[in-house]
Scaffold this motif. Structure first.
Motif, PDB file in Angstrom:
ATOM      1  N   TRP A 128       0.784  -1.248   0.026  1.00 35.31           N
ATOM      2  CA  TRP A 128      -0.038  -0.100   0.049  1.00 35.31           C
ATOM      3  C   TRP A 128       0.718   1.406   0.011  1.00 35.31           C
ATOM      4  N   VAL A 129       1.916   1.300   0.676  1.00 34.04           N
ATOM      5  CA  VAL A 129       3.115   2.273   0.859  1.00 34.04           C
ATOM      6  C   VAL A 129       3.494   2.629  -0.521  1.00 34.04           C
ATOM      7  N   ILE A 130       3.748   1.588  -1.240  1.00 34.69           N
ATOM      8  CA  ILE A 130       4.391   1.626  -2.495  1.00 34.69           C
ATOM      9  C   ILE A 130       3.498   2.127  -3.784  1.00 34.69           C
ATOM     10  N   MET A 131       2.096   1.741  -3.445  1.00 32.78           N
ATOM     11  CA  MET A 131       1.125   2.205  -4.586  1.00 32.78           C
ATOM     12  C   MET A 131       0.949   3.779  -4.206  1.00 32.78           C
ATOM     13  N   ALA A 132       0.542   3.910  -3.128  1.00 38.53           N
ATOM     14  CA  ALA A 132       0.457   5.351  -2.656  1.00 38.53           C
ATOM     15  C   ALA A 132       1.613   6.385  -3.111  1.00 38.53           C
ATOM     16  N   LEU A 133       2.950   5.799  -3.174  1.00 37.61           N
ATOM     17  CA  LEU A 133       3.842   6.909  -3.360  1.00 37.61           C
ATOM     18  C   LEU A 133       3.995   6.857  -5.113  1.00 37.61           C
ATOM     19  N   CYS A 134       3.449   5.737  -5.671  1.00 33.59           N
ATOM     20  CA  CYS A 134       3.486   5.860  -7.220  1.00 33.59           C
ATOM     21  C   CYS A 134       2.470   6.879  -7.774  1.00 33.59           C
ATOM     22  N   VAL A 135       1.484   6.812  -6.992  1.00 33.82           N
ATOM     23  CA  VAL A 135       0.353   7.827  -7.316  1.00 33.82           C
ATOM     24  C   VAL A 135       0.797   9.228  -7.134  1.00 33.82           C
TER      25      VAL A 135
END
Length: 264
Positions: A128-135
């Motif tokens: 979830w952290v990786i996906m949030a940072l990608c966005v």
């Protein structure tokens, strides 16, 4: 595919390589777009100029008639002894967003690469952290285009997006695609151990038990039980217990040893 399935490092399957590759390409385009020299192209009085957030195209004269076009920082560009480029709000805003994107891109790619080499178990927080940072990075790449609102672009006779500006838009979609692939990998359950280790665990252990009895002076018998367990992986476990049994009070009793083999 066979080598990936047997690889202990790829705990989430072979498709974990896809977001790692996408993150690498996205990070490369991000740095190129942020520090490039062609965010926008302006034309004014037959003068063609490409500029970025940090640098602009300028002519460096070698002689009075020979010059070389190169990208120079804004504060190093002069015209008739006067620096014509003054940082306005739009260019400063673009720099802030670009600097934030450049700061996040590299570390985020490293974190995505860790997914290929580490097993985070059933915890989904890292995903979830990786996906949030990608966005967040995708949004920053669009906000970086605010630098085109500078007066050097708006006041020109014509101004259009340049090569690095197009790269910023491409990286926007690639960061979103990276987040999507990470979400797909998140649905997979990680492998806890390799198939080879599972087959070893299913094999029975070889157990050998040895009993040694000794007659004590008071007539009781001391029985020492030694259990040796050989595991399939080659390790050995030894346990030893001592028990006292009643016996005949005859002097000179002879010690006896019994050995038996069995399966657990």
């Amino acid at each position: 595919m066979g080598c990936f399935k047997a690889c202990v490092c790829c705990a989430y399957g072979p498709w974990i390589v896809l977001p790692a590759i996408l993150a690498l390409i996205s990070a490369t385009l991000t740095y190129t777009a942020v520090f490039g020299c062609s965010l926008f192209t302006s034309t004014d009085d037959d003068t063609f100029t490409t500029s970025g957030l940090w640098t602009t195209q300028a002519a460096t004269y070698v002689t009075d008639d020979i010059f070389v076009l190169s990208c120079l920082p804004y504060d190093q560009v002069f015209y008739n002894g006067v620096a014509p480029f003054i940082m306005d709000a739009s260019l400063k805003a673009g720099r802030v967003f670009g600097a934030m994107a450049a700061t996040l891109a590299g570390p985020l790619w490293i974190v995505v690469m860790l997914l290929c080499c580490m097993n985070f178990g059933r915890s989904k927080i890292i995903f979830w952290v990786i996906m949030a940072l990608c966005v967040v990075l995708a949004v920053l790449m669009l906000l970086m285009l605010a630098g085109m609102g500078t007066t050097y672009c708006q006041d020109a006779a014509s101004c259009k997006i340049g090569a690095t500006g197009i790269l910023a838009i491409i990286s926007f979609f690639l960061w979103l695609l990276t987040a999507f692939t990470v979400a797909l990998v998140m649905k997979k359950e990680p492998r806890t151990r390799s198939p080879a280790s599972r087959s070893l665990k299913q094999q029975p252990s070889n157990v050998e038990t040895t009993e040694t009895s000794t007659t004590n002076p008071d007539g009781t018998i001391s029985v020492v039980t030694r259990t040796t367990t050989m595991h399939p992986d080659g390790s050995k476990e030894v346990k030893e217990t001592t028990s006292i049994k009643p016996g005949a009070t005859k002097e000179g009793a002879i010690d006896s040893t019994e050995t038996s083999n069995g399966e657990p």
